[in-house]
Design a protein around this motif. Structure first.
Motif, PDB file in Angstrom:
ATOM      1  N   GLN A 128      95.609-100.966   9.134  1.00 26.14           N
ATOM      2  CA  GLN A 128      94.722-100.007   8.473  1.00 26.14           C
ATOM      3  C   GLN A 128      95.192 -99.853   7.032  1.00 26.14           C
ATOM      4  N   ALA A 129      94.235 -99.710   6.135  1.00 25.63           N
ATOM      5  CA  ALA A 129      94.581 -99.682   4.717  1.00 25.63           C
ATOM      6  C   ALA A 129      93.733 -98.673   3.970  1.00 25.63           C
ATOM      7  N   GLU A 130      94.193 -98.365   2.768  1.00 26.41           N
ATOM      8  CA  GLU A 130      93.418 -97.562   1.823  1.00 26.41           C
ATOM      9  C   GLU A 130      93.578 -98.217   0.454  1.00 26.41           C
ATOM     10  N   PRO A 131      92.722 -97.883  -0.487  1.00 21.81           N
ATOM     11  CA  PRO A 131      92.819 -98.539  -1.799  1.00 21.81           C
ATOM     12  C   PRO A 131      94.164 -98.253  -2.474  1.00 21.81           C
ATOM     13  N   VAL A 132      94.674 -99.235  -3.205  1.00 23.60           N
ATOM     14  CA  VAL A 132      95.887 -99.010  -3.979  1.00 23.60           C
ATOM     15  C   VAL A 132      95.574 -98.029  -5.105  1.00 23.60           C
ATOM     16  N   GLU A 133      96.628 -97.495  -5.714  1.00 19.07           N
ATOM     17  CA  GLU A 133      96.459 -96.469  -6.751  1.00 19.07           C
ATOM     18  C   GLU A 133      95.593 -96.942  -7.908  1.00 19.07           C
ATOM     19  N   ASN A 134      95.796 -98.193  -8.318  1.00 20.69           N
ATOM     20  CA  ASN A 134      95.033 -98.704  -9.472  1.00 20.69           C
ATOM     21  C   ASN A 134      93.802 -99.487  -9.020  1.00 20.69           C
ATOM     22  N   ALA A 135      93.110 -98.963  -8.001  1.00 22.30           N
ATOM     23  CA  ALA A 135      91.934 -99.652  -7.447  1.00 22.30           C
ATOM     24  C   ALA A 135      90.852 -99.874  -8.502  1.00 22.30           C
ATOM     25  N   ALA A 136      90.769 -98.996  -9.490  1.00 24.28           N
ATOM     26  CA  ALA A 136      89.763 -99.159 -10.543  1.00 24.28           C
ATOM     27  C   ALA A 136      89.986-100.463 -11.304  1.00 24.28           C
ATOM     28  N   VAL A 147      91.912-103.216  -9.915  1.00 22.27           N
ATOM     29  CA  VAL A 147      92.075-104.408  -9.066  1.00 22.27           C
ATOM     30  C   VAL A 147      91.023-104.540  -7.963  1.00 22.27           C
ATOM     31  N   GLY A 148      90.180-103.529  -7.773  1.00 25.51           N
ATOM     32  CA  GLY A 148      89.121-103.649  -6.769  1.00 25.51           C
ATOM     33  C   GLY A 148      89.622-103.433  -5.345  1.00 25.51           C
ATOM     34  N   PHE A 149      89.174-104.298  -4.434  1.00 22.00           N
ATOM     35  CA  PHE A 149      89.442-104.094  -3.006  1.00 22.00           C
ATOM     36  C   PHE A 149      90.817-104.642  -2.592  1.00 22.00           C
ATOM     37  N   VAL A 150      91.835-104.093  -3.209  1.00 27.95           N
ATOM     38  CA  VAL A 150      93.218-104.396  -2.818  1.00 27.95           C
ATOM     39  C   VAL A 150      93.748-103.163  -2.109  1.00 27.95           C
ATOM     40  N   GLY A 151      94.354-103.379  -0.960  1.00 26.96           N
ATOM     41  CA  GLY A 151      94.754-102.240  -0.140  1.00 26.96           C
ATOM     42  C   GLY A 151      96.244-102.067   0.012  1.00 26.96           C
ATOM     43  N   GLU A 152      96.635-100.837   0.314  1.00 29.55           N
ATOM     44  CA  GLU A 152      97.999-100.586   0.763  1.00 29.55           C
ATOM     45  C   GLU A 152      97.929-100.141   2.216  1.00 29.55           C
ATOM     46  N   VAL A 153      98.949-100.474   2.958  1.00 30.22           N
ATOM     47  CA  VAL A 153      98.930-100.255   4.408  1.00 30.22           C
ATOM     48  C   VAL A 153      99.210 -98.796   4.728  1.00 30.22           C
ATOM     49  N   THR A 154      98.372 -98.218   5.584  1.00 34.36           N
ATOM     50  CA  THR A 154      98.608 -96.843   6.048  1.00 34.36           C
ATOM     51  C   THR A 154      99.091 -96.815   7.498  1.00 34.36           C
ATOM     52  N   ARG A 155      98.734 -97.838   8.271  1.00 36.49           N
ATOM     53  CA  ARG A 155      99.134 -97.870   9.678  1.00 36.49           C
ATOM     54  C   ARG A 155      99.071 -99.301  10.194  1.00 36.49           C
ATOM     55  N   HIS A 161      86.265 -96.664   7.445  1.00 37.06           N
ATOM     56  CA  HIS A 161      84.819 -96.817   7.221  1.00 37.06           C
ATOM     57  C   HIS A 161      84.377 -98.273   7.356  1.00 37.06           C
ATOM     58  N   GLY A 162      85.333 -99.153   7.691  1.00 35.68           N
ATOM     59  CA  GLY A 162      84.991-100.563   7.885  1.00 35.68           C
ATOM     60  C   GLY A 162      85.090-101.422   6.641  1.00 35.68           C
ATOM     61  N   GLN A 163      85.587-100.862   5.539  1.00 35.14           N
ATOM     62  CA  GLN A 163      85.754-101.654   4.316  1.00 35.14           C
ATOM     63  C   GLN A 163      86.983-102.557   4.441  1.00 35.14           C
ATOM     64  N   ARG A 164      86.796-103.844   4.088  1.00 36.45           N
ATOM     65  CA  ARG A 164      87.923-104.797   4.108  1.00 36.45           C
ATOM     66  C   ARG A 164      88.754-104.658   2.834  1.00 36.45           C
ATOM     67  N   TYR A 165      90.039-105.002   2.966  1.00 34.53           N
ATOM     68  CA  TYR A 165      90.933-105.016   1.811  1.00 34.53           C
ATOM     69  C   TYR A 165      91.816-106.253   1.831  1.00 34.53           C
ATOM     70  N   ASN A 166      92.043-106.787   0.650  1.00 31.66           N
ATOM     71  CA  ASN A 166      93.012-107.854   0.445  1.00 31.66           C
ATOM     72  C   ASN A 166      94.379-107.179   0.316  1.00 31.66           C
ATOM     73  N   ILE A 167      95.351-107.600   1.111  1.00 27.36           N
ATOM     74  CA  ILE A 167      96.671-106.971   1.078  1.00 27.36           C
ATOM     75  C   ILE A 167      97.718-108.010   0.712  1.00 27.36           C
ATOM     76  N   ASN A 168      98.577-107.665  -0.229  1.00 30.96           N
ATOM     77  CA  ASN A 168      99.685-108.542  -0.594  1.00 30.96           C
ATOM     78  C   ASN A 168     100.484-108.888   0.661  1.00 30.96           C
ATOM     79  N   ALA A 169     100.755-110.181   0.859  1.00 35.84           N
ATOM     80  CA  ALA A 169     101.396-110.631   2.104  1.00 35.84           C
ATOM     81  C   ALA A 169     102.788-110.048   2.290  1.00 35.84           C
ATOM     82  N   ASP A 170     103.523-109.862   1.208  1.00 36.16           N
ATOM     83  CA  ASP A 170     104.876-109.310   1.313  1.00 36.16           C
ATOM     84  C   ASP A 170     104.822-107.832   1.711  1.00 36.16           C
ATOM     85  N   THR A 171     103.874-107.108   1.125  1.00 36.29           N
ATOM     86  CA  THR A 171     103.685-105.704   1.481  1.00 36.29           C
ATOM     87  C   THR A 171     103.281-105.591   2.953  1.00 36.29           C
TER      88      THR A 171
END
Length: 265
Positions: free
Chosen positions: A109-117, A119-127, A153-163
């Motif tokens: 599960q993810a939410e937008p990163v802080e600088n989403a404005a 980088v767009g649909f890049v996520g940070e992991v919440t769970r 809400h079903g939005q996909r996010y690209n997540i850094n593999a190391d994160t």
């Protein structure tokens, strides 16, 4: 944590180039009841397909700027091409693997990163759905995870593999993570491998030039894996014979990045 497992992070291109010997080591560990959980990347392959499709791509502070068109390609390459290539290779060498992305079963599960404005649909992991991973491990399969995430809400996010790898390891209560690369560890200016370095020292070593060139992103990526329960990351060369078994048996090989000196006491 249930059955014994360890988390391994590897770039998609590195995994594709590893010899069968590496995959036989994975099979050996699985047969002994030590189940690998693999989180893979795939940046170069994503860039190649984006280029072929004439879709512009750029990076902001190391994160790929991701709109819906880029996200389609990220999902196609990571969840489709690379994930299945890895699963096939593992199975060809006698082991059992199950490929999935963070979208499946709400694994990540993810939410937008802080600088989403920016980088767009890049996520940070919440769970991370650790129960799902434990169920897969309990069936005797090694999970192979493509780092995408989903919000409520079903939005996909690209997540850094190391994160993503660090979050998976932390949610599985794993203290050590193995990062498999194409180098034998962090090397200083004299081309000597550093056996151990703390997170605090790394920025200073980059500033002083002791860590330089292509080693910088590898080190910074490994540091991103140190979060939550993860106290140390071991960087090793996947082409070394029996490398995973050797690390897990306690052999001091490659470079250990530790959260702080106290983490190893």
């Amino acid at each position: 944590m249930g059955q014994a497992c360890f988390v391994m992070k590897c770039g998609g291109s590195t995994l594709a180039e590893l010899p069968d010997l590496f995959y036989r080591d994975l099979q050996k560990l699985q047969s002994e009841g030590m189940i690998p959980v693999i989180v893979h990347g795939g940046g170069p392959a994503i860039s190649e397909i984006l280029s072929k499709l004439n879709i512009e791509t750029e990076f902001v502070n190391g994160l790929r700027k991701t709109n819906e068109a880029v996200l389609d390609v990220v999902e196609m390459v990571l969840s489709g091409k690379i994930n299945k290539e890895i699963v096939r290779k593992i199975q060809q060498n006698g082991a059992k693997a199950l490929g999935l992305s963070g979208v499946d079963g709400m694994l990540i599960q993810a939410e937008p990163v802080e600088n989403a404005a920016e980088v767009g649909f890049v996520g940070e992991v919440t769970r991370v759905n650790a129960e799902l991973l434990q169920s897969i491990i309990g069936l005797g399969f090694m999970p192979v995870i493509a780092p995408l995430g989903l919000d409520l809400h079903g939005q996909r996010y690209n997540i850094n593999a190391d994160t993503a790898a660090g979050a998976v390891a932390s949610h599985l209560d794993v203290e050590q993570m193995i990062v498999v690369t194409d180098v034998p560890g962090i090397m200083n200016g004299d081309k000597r491998i550093l056996p151990e370095v703390t997170v605090d020292k790394i920025d200073g070593m980059i500033r002083s030039g002791e860590i330089y060139g292509g080693m910088i992103p590898k080190v910074r990526a490994a540091v991103q894996c140190i979060q939550g329960q993860v106290k140390r990351v071991v960087i090793v060369d996947g082409k070394e014979p029996g490398i995973l078994s050797r690390v897990l048996s306690g052999e001091r090989i490659g470079t250990r990045i530790v959260k702080d000196v106290g983490a190893e006491r």
